[in-house]
Design a protein around this motif. Sequence first.
Motif: not given
Length: 124
Positions: A3-19, A57-62
């Motif tokens: 197995f190979t580690m591919i990614h870690n996910n975090i959810n963010v409220l403001n995608l541009e600010k986080s990037m 980074l995952t941004w959810l519209r709602d």
Amino acid sequence: MKFTMIHNNINVLNLEKSMKFYEEALGLTEVKRIAPESGEFIIVYLGDGSGCHKLELTWLRDRDEPYDLGDNEFHLAFGTDDYEGALAKHQKMGCVEFINEEMGIYFITDPDGYWLEVLPPGRG
């Protein structure tokens, strides 16, 4: 079987600010983006250019309320070749959350409150 580690996910409220934070604080840049026409979410993968592991980074519209991070007992760790320089930079940015002088490490927080550990060379 391997197995190979591919990614870690975090959810963010403001995608541009986080990037912007991840690029300024840790040098991570966008390597891939998933954005369906519906606009209901955007996923951006960030990389450091040195390996295959990514930060998703995952941004959810709602979503408009902060995420519940519990006791924030989880974190991502980053090594640096210039620990003192990195610490000074992060202190100037105002994102240093905790310095553990005994262990020789420190933690910064991103715009959503996620903790990120910074390690000196040769640690990790």
